[in-house]
Design a protein around this motif. Sequence first.
Motif, mmCIF file in Angstrom:
data_model
loop_
_atom_site.group_PDB
_atom_site.id
_atom_site.type_symbol
_atom_site.label_atom_id
_atom_site.label_comp_id
_atom_site.label_asym_id
_atom_site.label_seq_id
_atom_site.Cartn_x
_atom_site.Cartn_y
_atom_site.Cartn_z
ATOM 1 N N UNK A 40 0.821 -1.206 0.000
ATOM 2 C CA UNK A 40 0.000 0.000 0.000
ATOM 3 C C UNK A 40 0.854 1.254 0.000
ATOM 4 N N UNK A 41 0.199 2.417 0.078
ATOM 5 C CA UNK A 41 0.941 3.676 0.069
ATOM 6 C C UNK A 41 0.728 4.465 1.353
ATOM 7 N N UNK A 42 0.217 3.820 2.394
ATOM 8 C CA UNK A 42 0.054 4.457 3.697
ATOM 9 C C UNK A 42 0.560 3.524 4.772
ATOM 10 N N UNK A 43 0.132 3.754 6.019
ATOM 11 C CA UNK A 43 0.577 2.886 7.107
ATOM 12 C C UNK A 43 -0.122 1.530 7.057
ATOM 13 N N UNK A 44 -1.358 1.495 6.543
ATOM 14 C CA UNK A 44 -2.079 0.222 6.446
ATOM 15 C C UNK A 44 -1.788 -0.446 5.112
ATOM 16 N N UNK A 45 -1.696 -1.794 5.096
ATOM 17 C CA UNK A 45 -1.497 -2.482 3.815
ATOM 18 C C UNK A 45 -2.753 -2.402 2.958
ATOM 19 N N UNK A 46 -2.602 -2.709 1.672
ATOM 20 C CA UNK A 46 -3.738 -2.804 0.765
ATOM 21 C C UNK A 46 -4.227 -4.245 0.751
ATOM 22 N N UNK A 47 -5.496 -4.437 1.031
ATOM 23 C CA UNK A 47 -6.065 -5.781 1.125
ATOM 24 C C UNK A 47 -7.035 -5.989 -0.023
ATOM 25 N N UNK A 48 -6.874 -7.070 -0.751
ATOM 26 C CA UNK A 48 -7.821 -7.443 -1.798
ATOM 27 C C UNK A 48 -8.170 -8.912 -1.627
ATOM 28 N N UNK A 49 -9.316 -9.300 -2.173
ATOM 29 C CA UNK A 49 -9.762 -10.680 -1.987
ATOM 30 C C UNK A 49 -10.217 -11.318 -3.290
ATOM 31 N N UNK A 50 -10.185 -12.632 -3.302
ATOM 32 C CA UNK A 50 -10.602 -13.398 -4.476
ATOM 33 C C UNK A 50 -11.576 -14.491 -4.043
ATOM 34 N N UNK A 51 -12.646 -14.651 -4.789
ATOM 35 C CA UNK A 51 -13.444 -15.871 -4.671
ATOM 36 C C UNK A 51 -12.756 -16.953 -5.511
ATOM 37 N N UNK A 52 -13.272 -18.171 -5.415
ATOM 38 C CA UNK A 52 -12.690 -19.249 -6.231
ATOM 39 C C UNK A 52 -12.814 -18.911 -7.719
ATOM 40 N N UNK A 53 -13.953 -18.328 -8.098
ATOM 41 C CA UNK A 53 -14.155 -17.963 -9.500
ATOM 42 C C UNK A 53 -13.212 -16.836 -9.921
ATOM 43 N N UNK A 54 -12.937 -15.890 -9.004
ATOM 44 C CA UNK A 54 -11.984 -14.807 -9.301
ATOM 45 C C UNK A 54 -10.600 -15.378 -9.608
ATOM 46 N N UNK A 55 -10.182 -16.376 -8.826
ATOM 47 C CA UNK A 55 -8.855 -16.974 -9.061
ATOM 48 C C UNK A 55 -8.799 -17.640 -10.430
ATOM 49 N N UNK A 56 -9.897 -18.304 -10.789
ATOM 50 C CA UNK A 56 -9.942 -18.942 -12.112
ATOM 51 C C UNK A 56 -9.846 -17.881 -13.210
ATOM 52 N N UNK A 57 -10.593 -16.770 -13.026
ATOM 53 C CA UNK A 57 -10.567 -15.684 -14.019
ATOM 54 C C UNK A 57 -9.170 -15.094 -14.133
ATOM 55 N N UNK A 58 -8.541 -14.848 -12.990
ATOM 56 C CA UNK A 58 -7.218 -14.225 -13.019
ATOM 57 C C UNK A 58 -6.189 -15.134 -13.666
ATOM 58 N N UNK A 59 -6.317 -16.418 -13.409
ATOM 59 C CA UNK A 59 -5.420 -17.386 -14.048
ATOM 60 C C UNK A 59 -5.574 -17.320 -15.571
ATOM 61 N N UNK A 60 -6.817 -17.159 -16.024
ATOM 62 C CA UNK A 60 -7.083 -17.057 -17.464
ATOM 63 C C UNK A 60 -6.467 -15.773 -18.046
ATOM 64 N N UNK A 61 -6.586 -14.665 -17.294
ATOM 65 C CA UNK A 61 -6.026 -13.393 -17.765
ATOM 66 C C UNK A 61 -4.511 -13.511 -17.920
ATOM 67 N N UNK A 62 -3.852 -14.098 -16.925
ATOM 68 C CA UNK A 62 -2.384 -14.259 -16.987
ATOM 69 C C UNK A 62 -1.990 -15.215 -18.098
ATOM 70 N N UNK A 63 -2.733 -16.309 -18.197
ATOM 71 C CA UNK A 63 -2.420 -17.314 -19.212
ATOM 72 C C UNK A 63 -2.501 -16.704 -20.611
#
Length: 431
Positions: free
Chosen positions: A94-117
């Motif tokens: 992140x760009x402050x004192x707190x980290x940046x938190x993001x989350x993925x559902x199982x379907x999000x992980x599948x989508x992201x894998x497809x984007x990278x692939x």
Amino acid sequence: MTASAIREDELVSAAAREQRQLELLQATLNRAVKSVRLYQEKLAVEGSEPGRVKSLEDLAKLPFTRREDFSEHYPYGMFAAPLRDIVRIHTAPGTGLAPTVTGYTRNDLFTWREILSRALHAAGVNETDVFQICFDSGLANWGRDYKDGAEDLGASVIPLTSLSLEKQRMVLSDYRTTVLVTSPSLADKLAAKLASAGAANASLALKTLILAGEPVSARMRENLENAFSATAWVHYGLSEAPGPAVAFECHAHEGLHVSEDHFYPEIVDPETGRPLEAGKPGELVLTTLTARAFPLIRFRTGDRAKFITETCPCGRTFRRISWLFERTDDARLIRGVKVSESQIMAHAKKALGQEPSDYRLRPGNRDEPFGLELSIPVDDTLFSDEIKVLERHAKSLEAALNQELGIPVKVRLTERMAKAGEGGRWINENP
């Protein structure tokens, strides 16, 4: 690579793609308003209701999401899915004192894998490759994303591992790596290590160099291609989107194709926020179209870019952007990690008890072991103790910044401050 290697989803007509984008956008807005308090508040303002978005152009009527929103809604306030449906939680510096938190559902992980692939496929990566990932710890999440995408193509993946540059060089040479993914500045340091070790680039098996995290100049790109005897491909991403390869180069190497089936890009005037005419440089704004756990509506990236209006010779219909060097905020990209002055001073105040009255920041050059140098003047307002105490303060701050930023940082106490660039505290890179 020939046009026959292009996947079918990259050849959809502009009209069909825009219709699908509108459907996905309306679904994303409804989901965000239903589940995320930030968007319930932002989109409750008259004129910003999701129901008023009848076209892609109407998106410009909605307010922006800014980086500060992540801190204000830390840690789970921007999740649109319940934690029981979240299967991965990413944490970035992140760009402050707190980290940046993001989350993925199982379907999000599948989508992201497809984007990278798909982005790696465009660079010619396949099942015959040995795929080495080399990032600083600040981009550890990207390392996992690239691992998933390369494994999807059947490549033999060497995951991100905390190794010295010398051992990364040995892996590159001894494991017969054919694809290296890293940041441009880390690639430059690795090239220097190769040269100092007397390792001839002709002895490497490397053929593909994927550069992510920072824009790269034509000169540096040429130098890296010569140093590694490999073809470079640039990927654009950001940790909040969340991840790498939001946009990627094709074999034409004439700009980066945005994965428009998952993101809607805008280029806006950084001052007014108004959308700019195609071809005009401005700030890149992204809206996610398929993210279930972490939708982003009109996120101001701080990155400068412009749309390329000509048709790409590769045949892909995804629009292209030129990724420009300047940013619209006070952040800098150091070895692919976003670093802001306000973030550094927040940590300095925490470690030293107060912000320094003056300071300088300088990215490390290719021969230096650190990625960022922070110089602080020794004066009575900050330091009134003996030298050993001063050094202990500096080491404490250095350790805190190393851990928080995920890049090597050096803190230097000095009696004379170097001249900074116009209107800022940054010293020009690689003097």
